[in-house]
Scaffold this motif. Structure first.
Motif, PDB file in Angstrom:
ATOM      1  N   THR A  37     -40.424  52.972 -14.491  1.00 25.75           N
ATOM      2  CA  THR A  37     -39.505  54.082 -14.264  1.00 25.75           C
ATOM      3  C   THR A  37     -39.969  54.904 -13.062  1.00 25.75           C
ATOM      4  O   THR A  37     -41.110  54.773 -12.599  1.00 25.75           O
ATOM      5  N   THR A  38     -39.101  55.759 -12.593  1.00 26.69           N
ATOM      6  CA  THR A  38     -39.458  56.664 -11.498  1.00 26.69           C
ATOM      7  C   THR A  38     -40.678  57.490 -11.878  1.00 26.69           C
ATOM      8  O   THR A  38     -41.609  57.637 -11.084  1.00 26.69           O
ATOM      9  N   GLU A  65     -33.734  58.769  -9.538  1.00 25.28           N
ATOM     10  CA  GLU A  65     -34.609  57.982  -8.664  1.00 25.28           C
ATOM     11  C   GLU A  65     -35.492  58.855  -7.774  1.00 25.28           C
ATOM     12  O   GLU A  65     -36.255  58.348  -6.953  1.00 25.28           O
ATOM     13  N   ASN A  66     -35.404  60.171  -7.940  1.00 26.49           N
ATOM     14  CA  ASN A  66     -36.182  61.104  -7.126  1.00 26.49           C
ATOM     15  C   ASN A  66     -37.337  61.701  -7.923  1.00 26.49           C
ATOM     16  O   ASN A  66     -37.190  62.030  -9.098  1.00 26.49           O
ATOM     17  N   LYS A 103     -38.476  58.645  -3.290  1.00 22.38           N
ATOM     18  CA  LYS A 103     -37.268  57.999  -3.806  1.00 22.38           C
ATOM     19  C   LYS A 103     -37.710  56.624  -4.287  1.00 22.38           C
ATOM     20  O   LYS A 103     -38.307  55.859  -3.526  1.00 22.38           O
ATOM     21  N   ARG A 148     -36.818  52.972  -6.204  1.00 22.51           N
ATOM     22  CA  ARG A 148     -35.813  51.991  -6.617  1.00 22.51           C
ATOM     23  C   ARG A 148     -36.523  50.708  -7.009  1.00 22.51           C
ATOM     24  O   ARG A 148     -37.464  50.290  -6.326  1.00 22.51           O
TER      25      ARG A 148
END
Length: 142
Positions: free
Chosen positions: A8-9, A89-90, A117, A119
């Motif tokens: 995960t982010t 995503e940040n 960021k 992805r």
């Protein structure tokens, strides 16, 4: 068949900041996408361009070179993540850093923000924000 979950982010950001603040550059670089966009301030001729490591770069090899340039000029004495905010995503991490410019022996302390960021489990864009005046004060006068 074993499927590996994409981090995960928050997981990527936590790994990035832990590696960065402990000096594990190899592990930090493993968090980056191969074609990462790396924006380390924007050089302004005659103002902050004495910070030889700043600028916009693309790819892990160029990022590694900026680390090499930075570590040739600056010795990091303390680096700590003091806040982390994640939204989709940040991710934004607030870093407290105290470092010494090797040539002058002058210490600077800054708080800076890294905006990531993420992805597909990798950092695709990295941008930093800070007031560079303390760094500039510590660098040699040219």
């Amino acid at each position: 068949m074993t499927t590996t979950a994409i981090p995960t982010t928050r997981e990527v950001a936590a790994t990035w900041f832990e590696a960065l603040t402990t000096g594990d550059i190899e592990r930090a670089l493993s968090c980056l996408a191969d074609d990462v966009e790396w924006i380390n301030y924007s050089p302004v001729p005659g103002y902050n361009d004495a910070m030889a490591w700043i600028g916009t770069y693309r790819g892990v090899a160029e990022v590694l070179e900026t680390f090499r340039v930075f570590s040739g000029i600056v010795e990091v004495n303390h680096e700590e993540l003091v806040d982390l905010v994640v939204d989709g995503e940040n991710a934004m991490g607030v870093i407290d850093e105290r470092s010494t410019v090797k040539e002058t022996g002058r210490v600077f302390e800054i708080e800076f923000i890294q905006w990531l960021k993420v992805r597909d489990g990798k950092i695709v864009r990295w941008k930093s924000y800070t007031d560079p005046s303390q760094i500039l004060r510590a660098l040699p006068r040219r």
